[in-house]
Structure formats: structure tokens, C-alpha cells
Design a protein around this motif. Structure first.
Motif, PDB file in Angstrom:
ATOM      1  N   ALA A 189       1.078  -0.973  -0.395  1.00  0.00           N
ATOM      2  CA  ALA A 189      -0.027   0.266  -0.165  1.00  0.00           C
ATOM      3  C   ALA A 189       0.675   1.158  -0.253  1.00  0.00           C
ATOM      4  CB  ALA A 189      -0.986   0.046   1.474  1.00  0.00           C
ATOM      5  N   LEU A 190       0.306   2.472  -0.473  1.00  0.00           N
ATOM      6  CA  LEU A 190       1.360   3.397  -1.475  1.00  0.00           C
ATOM      7  C   LEU A 190       0.554   4.432  -0.635  1.00  0.00           C
ATOM      8  CD1 LEU A 190       4.235   4.800  -1.326  1.00  0.00           C
ATOM      9  CD2 LEU A 190       3.611   4.374  -4.540  1.00  0.00           C
ATOM     10  N   ASP A 191       0.952   5.980   0.290  1.00  0.00           N
ATOM     11  CA  ASP A 191       0.834   7.007   0.152  1.00  0.00           C
ATOM     12  C   ASP A 191       1.849   7.572  -0.659  1.00  0.00           C
ATOM     13  OD1 ASP A 191       0.387   8.925   1.678  1.00  0.00           O
ATOM     14  OD2 ASP A 191       0.628   8.860   3.029  1.00  0.00           O
ATOM     15  N   PRO A 192       0.876   8.843  -1.312  1.00  0.00           N
ATOM     16  CA  PRO A 192       1.589   8.937  -2.521  1.00  0.00           C
ATOM     17  C   PRO A 192       2.124  10.615  -1.924  1.00  0.00           C
ATOM     18  CG  PRO A 192      -0.806   9.053  -3.509  1.00  0.00           C
ATOM     19  CD  PRO A 192      -0.560   8.697  -1.183  1.00  0.00           C
ATOM     20  N   GLY A 193       1.351  10.903  -1.163  1.00  0.00           N
ATOM     21  CA  GLY A 193       1.767  11.933  -0.204  1.00  0.00           C
ATOM     22  C   GLY A 193      -0.072  13.159  -0.903  1.00  0.00           C
ATOM     23  N   ILE A 194       1.103  14.706  -0.227  1.00  0.00           N
ATOM     24  CA  ILE A 194      -0.202  15.586  -1.209  1.00  0.00           C
ATOM     25  C   ILE A 194       1.026  16.014  -1.895  1.00  0.00           C
ATOM     26  CG2 ILE A 194      -1.002  17.662  -0.131  1.00  0.00           C
ATOM     27  CD1 ILE A 194      -0.461  16.489   2.964  1.00  0.00           C
ATOM     28  N   ILE A 195      -0.521  16.052  -3.330  1.00  0.00           N
ATOM     29  CA  ILE A 195       0.262  16.600  -4.048  1.00  0.00           C
ATOM     30  C   ILE A 195      -1.020  17.211  -4.760  1.00  0.00           C
ATOM     31  CG2 ILE A 195       0.893  15.673  -6.405  1.00  0.00           C
ATOM     32  CD1 ILE A 195       0.377  12.882  -3.877  1.00  0.00           C
ATOM     33  N   ASN A 196      -0.615  18.154  -5.331  1.00  0.00           N
ATOM     34  CA  ASN A 196      -1.395  19.050  -6.133  1.00  0.00           C
ATOM     35  C   ASN A 196      -2.832  18.753  -7.160  1.00  0.00           C
ATOM     36  OD1 ASN A 196      -3.036  21.104  -6.949  1.00  0.00           O
ATOM     37  ND2 ASN A 196      -1.386  23.035  -7.833  1.00  0.00           N
ATOM     38  N   THR A 197      -3.308  17.810  -6.701  1.00  0.00           N
ATOM     39  CA  THR A 197      -4.233  17.207  -8.133  1.00  0.00           C
ATOM     40  C   THR A 197      -5.606  18.185  -7.877  1.00  0.00           C
ATOM     41  OG1 THR A 197      -4.659  15.909  -6.525  1.00  0.00           O
ATOM     42  CG2 THR A 197      -3.245  15.283  -8.521  1.00  0.00           C
ATOM     43  N   ASP A 198      -6.288  18.335  -9.160  1.00  0.00           N
ATOM     44  CA  ASP A 198      -8.143  17.944  -8.918  1.00  0.00           C
ATOM     45  C   ASP A 198      -8.487  17.968  -7.814  1.00  0.00           C
ATOM     46  OD1 ASP A 198      -7.388  19.337 -11.644  1.00  0.00           O
ATOM     47  OD2 ASP A 198      -8.620  17.709 -12.587  1.00  0.00           O
ATOM     48  N   MET A 199      -8.013  16.057  -7.261  1.00  0.00           N
ATOM     49  CA  MET A 199      -8.697  15.244  -6.157  1.00  0.00           C
ATOM     50  C   MET A 199      -8.483  16.425  -4.832  1.00  0.00           C
ATOM     51  SD  MET A 199      -7.916  11.549  -4.522  1.00  0.00           S
ATOM     52  CE  MET A 199      -9.387  10.684  -6.274  1.00  0.00           C
ATOM     53  N   LEU A 200      -6.759  17.141  -4.480  1.00  0.00           N
ATOM     54  CA  LEU A 200      -6.558  17.653  -4.011  1.00  0.00           C
ATOM     55  C   LEU A 200      -7.882  19.121  -3.404  1.00  0.00           C
ATOM     56  CD1 LEU A 200      -5.058  17.980  -0.916  1.00  0.00           C
ATOM     57  CD2 LEU A 200      -2.755  18.850  -2.673  1.00  0.00           C
ATOM     58  N   ALA A 201      -7.419  19.921  -4.678  1.00  0.00           N
ATOM     59  CA  ALA A 201      -7.983  20.888  -4.993  1.00  0.00           C
ATOM     60  C   ALA A 201      -9.976  20.869  -4.160  1.00  0.00           C
ATOM     61  CB  ALA A 201      -8.554  21.570  -6.110  1.00  0.00           C
TER      62      ALA A 201
END
Length: 250
Positions: A189-201
Motif C-alpha cells: 500500500a503506497l501513500d503518495p503524499g499530498i500533491i496538487n491535483t484536482d482531487m486535492l483541490a
């Protein structure tokens, strides 16, 4: 994998679900630049065509993209056979397809939206595992599977209960399957971290722009995924420099 000690030279077949945008697209581009064959699926044909065109400018390999909803078990079953016939068994699978619910308290989230998150994030991943693990077993028990988790798969967060539930499920599913697969197949299982994507927005609004871009992230993530070994089986991994979410109040 058999080529595990030759990461810099081997050409892998890498299957990415949810490949047409966000982290999936960024990973596809990064892996292609490194000389790997990309197989991907998405529900958006226009975005798949765009990715195919982009990849043709950086890679001459035979990449394969399929218009598919991972929620369809029969669709994934057919995809597995198509992939096997066209390019062979994937060496690496990244179960990336996922959606998030609109930020709101659980009891205000409509049934359809809650179910869509569960169906895509959990059942969609299960469909991929159900049909591709047997191929890896038939391929001399070789393969690496990366199930995309989240900070919300390890830490509870308000206003995203459906998404949080789905990612906690991914963590448990991964650890259970790690005890079921034969030696030679690795699942994490991989936590990608916090990235500026449409989902985060969609979750934190304009604050998303303060975080790393998907391509900046993909450079780190691709290297990490290529170096996963059998010693990592069942692990909950996190991409370097994951970032810290702002405090979200319920």
C-alpha cells in the motif's frame, strides 16, 4: 521480480489504472521516459487519446490504453486477457483509479456518491487484483502490485468519510493479500503524499496550489516503485516528502 537487480536497464510492462489524469498520468509519463511499456485504463477516452499522443513524442514503445471502468468486473476480466495478448503479463501494477466524495459530513453525503467511492476505490481495486494476480502466478510468480492508499488510509479525516473508509480498506486488503500471494509476488500500500491535483483541490480548495506538482511527485514515486522488493511485501509505504495537510474541521 526476475529483473529486480537490473532496474536501470530492464524494460517493464507497467499497468496503471486511472491513467488519464492526475497521478496516474504523471506516473505514465515518467515511466515512459525511463523506457518502460505503459498499459493503462480510464473511463475518459479523450484524455486517453491525449496521453497516447503525448507518449508518442517521448517513446516509440507499444503502449496500450483501454477505455474501461474498473468497477466492471467483467470489463477488467476482458482487459486482463487483452493485455496478455497484446503485450504480456504486467511486471508492475499500480492500482491508482480512485475518486473522493464531496467534502461534507457523512450523514449529508448522498447514498449514490458514497457508493461510488466504495465501488471505485475498493471494488475496482479488488477487480484488478482478482484478474491480474492469477496472471502473475502463471508468469512464474513474478510481479509487484502497488495499491494507492492515502494519508486518510492511516489517519482519520473529517468531511471525507467515504474516501477515508475506502483507503483504510485498501490498507487492510493489501496486508491480507500479502499473506496469500506466493513468494515472488509483492504487494504494498503506497501513500503518495499530498500533491496538487484536482482531487486535492476538491477537498482543500486553493490551498492545493501550495503543494508539489504531480510531475515533481512522479519523479520520486517512479524511482521508489521500481525499487520495491520482496522484502516490502505487505508494507505500508510513503513517498518521500509527503507534506502535511492543513487542519480540516468538521
Amino acid at each position: 521480480m526476475e529483473c529486480e537487480k537490473e532496474v536501470g536497464n530492464a524494460t517493464y510492462i507497467i499497468l496503471i489504472s486511472g491513467v488519464s489524469k492526475g497521478l496516474g498520468r504523471a506516473l505514465a509519463l515518467e515511466f515512459a521516459k525511463l523506457g518502460h511499456i505503459i498499459v493503462g485504463c480510464s473511463r475518459n477516452q479523450t484524455q486517453l487519446d491525449s496521453l497516447q499522443a503525448h507518449l508518442s513524442t517521448i517513446s516509440s514503445l507499444n503502449h496500450v490504453f483501454l477505455n474501461l471502468d474498473v468497477c466492471s468486473n467483467e470489463g477488467v476480466k476482458e482487459m486482463a486477457q487483452t493485455v496478455l495478448q497484446k503485450v504480456g503479463c504486467p511486471h508492475i501494477i499500480v492500482n491508482n483509479a480512485g475518486v473522493i466524495n464531496e467534502s461534507m459530513k457523512m450523514w449529508k453525503c448522498c447514498v449514490k456518491e458514497f457508493d461510488n467511492v466504495i465501488d471505485t476505490n475498493i471494488k475496482g481495486t479488488a477487480n484488478m487484483l482478482r484478474h491480474f494476480i492469477p496472471l502473475m502466478i502463471s508468469n512464474n510468480n513474478q510481479g509487484i502490485i502497488v495499491n494507492m492508499s492515502s494519508i486518510y488510509g492511516r489517519t482519520p479525516g473529517p468531511m471525507v468519510s467515504a474516501y477515508c473508509s475506502s483507503k483504510w480498506a485498501i490498507e487492510g486488503l493489501t496486508k491480507s493479500i500479502a499473506k496469500e500471494v506466493p513468494n515472488g509476488i509483492t504487494i504494498v500500500a503506497l501513500d503518495p503524499g499530498i500533491i496538487n491535483t484536482d482531487m486535492l483541490a476538491s477537498h482543500i480548495g486553493p490551498l492545493a496550489s501550495a503543494y508539489q506538482t504531480s510531475q515533481e511527485w512522479a519523479t520520486k514515486a517512479a524511482s521508489m516503485i521500481l525499487n520495491i522488493s520482496s522484502a516490502d511485501n505487505g508494507a505500508s509505504l510513503t513517498v518521500d516528502d509527503p507534506g502535511i495537510l492543513p487542519i480540516i474541521k468538521g
